[in-house]
Design an enzyme around this catalytic site. Structure first.
Site, mmCIF file in Angstrom:
data_model
loop_
_atom_site.group_PDB
_atom_site.id
_atom_site.type_symbol
_atom_site.label_atom_id
_atom_site.label_comp_id
_atom_site.label_asym_id
_atom_site.label_seq_id
_atom_site.Cartn_x
_atom_site.Cartn_y
_atom_site.Cartn_z
ATOM 1 N N LYS A 1 4.539 -17.786 40.759
ATOM 2 C CA LYS A 1 3.506 -18.068 41.778
ATOM 3 C C LYS A 1 4.158 -18.196 43.154
ATOM 4 C CE LYS A 1 -0.350 -18.636 41.405
ATOM 5 N NZ LYS A 1 -1.519 -17.713 41.390
ATOM 6 N N TYR B 1 6.568 -19.991 35.390
ATOM 7 C CA TYR B 1 5.215 -19.868 35.972
ATOM 8 C C TYR B 1 5.255 -20.158 37.462
ATOM 9 C CZ TYR B 1 0.647 -21.453 37.613
ATOM 10 O OH TYR B 1 -0.484 -21.649 38.368
ATOM 11 N N THR C 1 -0.804 -22.681 43.631
ATOM 12 C CA THR C 1 -0.667 -23.979 42.974
ATOM 13 C C THR C 1 0.320 -24.870 43.722
ATOM 14 O OG1 THR C 1 0.220 -24.996 40.967
ATOM 15 C CG2 THR C 1 1.059 -22.821 41.486
ATOM 16 N N ASP C 2 0.161 -26.168 43.547
ATOM 17 C CA ASP C 2 1.131 -27.105 44.137
ATOM 18 C C ASP C 2 2.466 -27.058 43.394
ATOM 19 O OD1 ASP C 2 0.278 -28.296 41.780
ATOM 20 O OD2 ASP C 2 -0.006 -30.286 42.648
ATOM 21 N N GLU C 3 2.497 -26.410 42.211
ATOM 22 C CA GLU C 3 3.734 -26.386 41.423
ATOM 23 C C GLU C 3 4.845 -25.611 42.114
ATOM 24 O OE1 GLU C 3 3.360 -25.707 37.234
ATOM 25 O OE2 GLU C 3 1.411 -26.668 37.137
HETATM 26 P P1 NAD Z 1 -6.958 -18.567 33.657
HETATM 27 O O1 NAD Z 1 -5.743 -18.292 32.845
HETATM 28 O O2 NAD Z 1 -8.071 -19.363 33.091
HETATM 29 O O3 NAD Z 1 -7.591 -17.189 34.160
HETATM 30 C C1 NAD Z 1 -6.815 -16.122 34.606
HETATM 31 C C2 NAD Z 1 -7.691 -14.879 34.642
HETATM 32 O O4 NAD Z 1 -6.909 -13.784 35.138
HETATM 33 C C3 NAD Z 1 -8.209 -14.458 33.248
HETATM 34 O O5 NAD Z 1 -9.575 -14.139 33.329
HETATM 35 C C4 NAD Z 1 -7.370 -13.236 32.908
HETATM 36 O O6 NAD Z 1 -8.037 -12.327 32.046
HETATM 37 C C5 NAD Z 1 -7.095 -12.654 34.281
HETATM 38 N N1 NAD Z 1 -5.874 -11.840 34.329
HETATM 39 C C6 NAD Z 1 -4.648 -12.172 33.828
HETATM 40 N N2 NAD Z 1 -3.785 -11.158 34.024
HETATM 41 C C7 NAD Z 1 -4.466 -10.176 34.678
HETATM 42 C C8 NAD Z 1 -4.110 -8.903 35.164
HETATM 43 N N3 NAD Z 1 -2.875 -8.404 35.007
HETATM 44 N N4 NAD Z 1 -5.063 -8.177 35.810
HETATM 45 C C9 NAD Z 1 -6.311 -8.646 35.951
HETATM 46 N N5 NAD Z 1 -6.718 -9.845 35.492
HETATM 47 C C10 NAD Z 1 -5.799 -10.609 34.858
HETATM 48 O O7 NAD Z 1 -6.403 -19.235 34.997
HETATM 49 P P2 NAD Z 1 -7.068 -20.338 35.943
HETATM 50 O O8 NAD Z 1 -6.683 -21.675 35.462
HETATM 51 O O9 NAD Z 1 -8.492 -19.993 36.166
HETATM 52 O O10 NAD Z 1 -6.233 -20.072 37.286
HETATM 53 C C11 NAD Z 1 -6.692 -19.115 38.236
HETATM 54 C C12 NAD Z 1 -5.724 -19.081 39.409
HETATM 55 O O11 NAD Z 1 -5.637 -20.369 40.009
HETATM 56 C C13 NAD Z 1 -4.289 -18.706 39.020
HETATM 57 O O12 NAD Z 1 -3.765 -17.878 40.022
HETATM 58 C C14 NAD Z 1 -3.560 -20.043 38.978
HETATM 59 O O13 NAD Z 1 -2.192 -19.876 39.283
HETATM 60 C C15 NAD Z 1 -4.283 -20.799 40.063
HETATM 61 N N6 NAD Z 1 -4.302 -22.267 39.920
HETATM 62 C C16 NAD Z 1 -4.710 -22.845 38.745
HETATM 63 C C17 NAD Z 1 -4.772 -24.237 38.651
HETATM 64 C C18 NAD Z 1 -5.251 -24.919 37.383
HETATM 65 O O14 NAD Z 1 -5.204 -26.149 37.299
HETATM 66 N N7 NAD Z 1 -5.735 -24.201 36.382
HETATM 67 C C19 NAD Z 1 -4.405 -25.026 39.739
HETATM 68 C C20 NAD Z 1 -3.982 -24.399 40.924
HETATM 69 C C21 NAD Z 1 -3.946 -23.018 41.014
HETATM 70 O O1 TDX Z 2 -0.711 -30.678 24.868
HETATM 71 C C1 TDX Z 2 -0.303 -31.052 25.985
HETATM 72 N N1 TDX Z 2 0.296 -32.274 26.103
HETATM 73 C C2 TDX Z 2 0.793 -32.743 27.287
HETATM 74 O O2 TDX Z 2 1.321 -33.853 27.350
HETATM 75 C C3 TDX Z 2 -0.410 -30.218 27.157
HETATM 76 C C4 TDX Z 2 -1.041 -28.851 27.075
HETATM 77 C C5 TDX Z 2 0.078 -30.716 28.340
HETATM 78 N N2 TDX Z 2 0.666 -31.930 28.405
HETATM 79 C C6 TDX Z 2 1.142 -32.425 29.720
HETATM 80 C C7 TDX Z 2 2.001 -31.462 30.501
HETATM 81 C C8 TDX Z 2 1.624 -31.783 31.935
HETATM 82 O O3 TDX Z 2 2.411 -32.875 32.406
HETATM 83 O O4 TDX Z 2 -0.036 -32.624 30.493
HETATM 84 C C9 TDX Z 2 0.163 -32.216 31.861
HETATM 85 C C10 TDX Z 2 -0.823 -31.122 32.196
HETATM 86 O O5 TDX Z 2 -0.427 -29.966 31.474
HETATM 87 P P1 TDX Z 2 -1.193 -28.550 31.614
HETATM 88 O O6 TDX Z 2 -2.639 -28.742 31.355
HETATM 89 O O7 TDX Z 2 -0.445 -27.551 30.803
HETATM 90 O O8 TDX Z 2 -1.064 -28.269 33.190
HETATM 91 P P2 TDX Z 2 0.195 -28.116 34.161
HETATM 92 O O9 TDX Z 2 1.415 -27.719 33.436
HETATM 93 O O10 TDX Z 2 0.261 -29.370 34.996
HETATM 94 O O11 TDX Z 2 -0.292 -26.869 35.067
HETATM 95 C C11 TDX Z 2 -1.687 -26.744 35.464
HETATM 96 O O12 TDX Z 2 -1.887 -27.175 36.768
HETATM 97 C C12 TDX Z 2 -1.375 -26.392 37.814
HETATM 98 C C13 TDX Z 2 -2.173 -25.315 35.303
HETATM 99 O O13 TDX Z 2 -1.937 -24.873 33.983
HETATM 100 C C14 TDX Z 2 -1.509 -24.409 36.302
HETATM 101 O O14 TDX Z 2 -2.068 -23.095 36.211
HETATM 102 C C15 TDX Z 2 -1.743 -24.933 37.677
HETATM 103 O O15 TDX Z 2 -1.028 -24.167 38.605
#
Ligand code: NAD
Ligand code: TDX
Length: 357
Positions: free
Chosen positions: A167, A163, A138-140
């Site tokens: 990462k 988090y 992630t960019d975070e």
């Molecule tokens: P998600 O929470 O939807 O899915 C995570 C998956 O991992 C789930 O299916 C869960 O069951 C599985 N998991 C969790 N713990 C586990 C373990 N110990 N062993 C095996 N499986 C396990 O997450 P996502 O949003 O699909 O994110 C996937 C990846 O991408 C993560 O590594 C996250 O950091 C990264 N990422 C997410 C975003 C975003 O915006 N969602 C952005 C950038 C990077």
């Molecule tokens: O109810 C809400 N109200 C609100 O204002 C929620 C859930 C979020 N927010 C804000 C927080 C953030 O500024 O919205 C923005 C987006 O929040 P999230 O959806 O929780 O995402 P973020 O915290 O930015 O992280 C996501 O992007 C990067 C993913 O959850 C991460 O897994 C990924 O790495």
């Protein structure tokens, strides 16, 4: 040496991005191999996300294994049984708010789990060069930006939440295994994804569902935090391009060049969801409710993604407006999925079908 890409271990394939990635992979004519999806099925993992693929390819090109990346024996067994030559590592605890409430499992899964996976790959692959460990991050990990500027591949790590710190830890482990042991590895650091199958704890699906249900729309703090949004299959495509042509040891930043203040995005969702549901937008906007800020809330994320564009030819395909429309439609049409993931029934169903964890 070219990469094999014939037996791909996808971790976390039943979650949001992992499921979209596996779907994307099976749509690529140039992908002829098999996928092993290893997922612990936490609250965020849902086998229904891939039920049709399991029907079409189950037992031949698609294999599901319920298991935990914290368990080394499970990993070692999968590497040998399926002759894994590629890892795409999504499995993680992914929600920032949950990491603030309970950081421990983030460290266990994201840091220790990743180290297990690296060790299993190293033990199985030895000095093979036709293999790849791709780590999805992630960019975070780079922290928070002010009003100007972008993260780049050269930006120093500065994670701010449990988090993002977990990462960042996993990214450092991958880099160190590549540097020290020569493990062929790549990393992508992507901005916020949105699209179908996203668990309704993340901002976009929460807002869509609450607008449809007439519930308050919780905007954290002043609503002026900025996120860059990318449609999930565009992220999947970037990963596929890195798997094919990314340099071993390289990192690629991926983003949508699409920055939005949270409040403006929530207002846009109000207008779009109301239009899709045939209701007045003004009523939806009345649901916006400012709530306490997330502790340590990062102000702005944005990435310079010229490297993945210039070196690998990646470009996003979905405009934000089209992507949001498709996402809104998906949540409106998949009410059963929404009910399932939000109900205790879901956990019961997992236990009945896959056994207790
Ligand atoms: P998600 O929470 O939807 O899915 C995570 C998956 O991992 C789930 O299916 C869960 O069951 C599985 N998991 C969790 N713990 C586990 C373990 N110990 N062993 C095996 N499986 C396990 O997450 P996502 O949003 O699909 O994110 C996937 C990846 O991408 C993560 O590594 C996250 O950091 C990264 N990422 C997410 C975003 C975003 O915006 N969602 C952005 C950038 C990077
Ligand atoms: O109810 C809400 N109200 C609100 O204002 C929620 C859930 C979020 N927010 C804000 C927080 C953030 O500024 O919205 C923005 C987006 O929040 P999230 O959806 O929780 O995402 P973020 O915290 O930015 O992280 C996501 O992007 C990067 C993913 O959850 C991460 O897994 C990924 O790495």
């Amino acid at each position: 040496m070219s990469r094999s890409l014939q037996s791909v271990l996808v971790t976390g394939g039943s979650g949001f991005i992992g499921a979209n990635f596996i779907r994307y992979l099976f749509e690529q004519p140039s992908f002829t191999g098999q996928v092993v999806n290893l997922d612990a099925l936490t609250y965020a993992g849902n086998p229904a996300n891939l039920a049709d693929l399991a029907d079409a390819y189950g037992g031949s090109r698609y294999h599901f294994k319920r298991g935990d990346i914290r368990d080394f024996e499970t990993l070692a067994d999968i590497f040998s049984r399926y002759e894994i030559d590629t890892v795409v590592h999504f499995a993680a605890e992914s929600h920032v708010d949950r990491s603030i409430l309970g950081p421990r499992v983030f460290i266990e899964t994201n840091v220790l789990g990743t180290s297990n996976l690296l060790e299993a790959a190293r033990a199985a692959w030895k000095d093979r060069a036709d293999v790849l460990f791709h780590h999805v991050s992630t960019d975070e990990v780079f922290g928070s930006l002010g009003e100007a500027g972008f993260f780049s591949e050269e930006t120093l790590y500065d994670p701010k939440s449990p988090y993002s710190a977990s990462k960042a830890g996993s990214d450092h482990l991958v880099r160190s295994w590549a540097h020290t042991y020569g493990l062929p590895a790549t990393i992508s650091n992507c901005t916020n994804n949105y699209g179908p199958y996203q668990f309704p704890e993340k901002m976009i699906p929460i807002m869509i569902l609450n607008i449809l249900e007439g519930k308050p729309l919780p905007v954290y703090g002043d609503g002026k935090n900025i996120r860059d949004w990318l449609y999930v299959t565009d992220h999947a495509e970037a990963i596929w391009m890195i798997m094919n042509a990314g340099g071993a040891g390289e990192t690629y930043l991926v983003g949508g060049e699409n920055e939005w203040e949270n409040l403006t995005l929530v207002e846009t969702l109000c207008d779009k969801v109301a239009a899709a549901a045939g209701r007045p937008a003004s009523k939806a906007r009345e649901l916006i409710t400012f709530v306490s800020d997330r502790p340590g809330h990062d102000r702005r994320y944005a990435v310079d993604c010229r490297k993945v564009k210039n070196e690998l030819g990646w470009a996003q395909r979905h405009s934000f407006s089209e992507g949001l429309d498709a996402t809104i439609r998906w949540y409106m049409e998949n009410t059963e999925w929404v009910e399932q993931v939000r109900s205790g029934e879901y956990q019961k169903w997992i236990e009945d079908n896959y056994g207790r964890r």
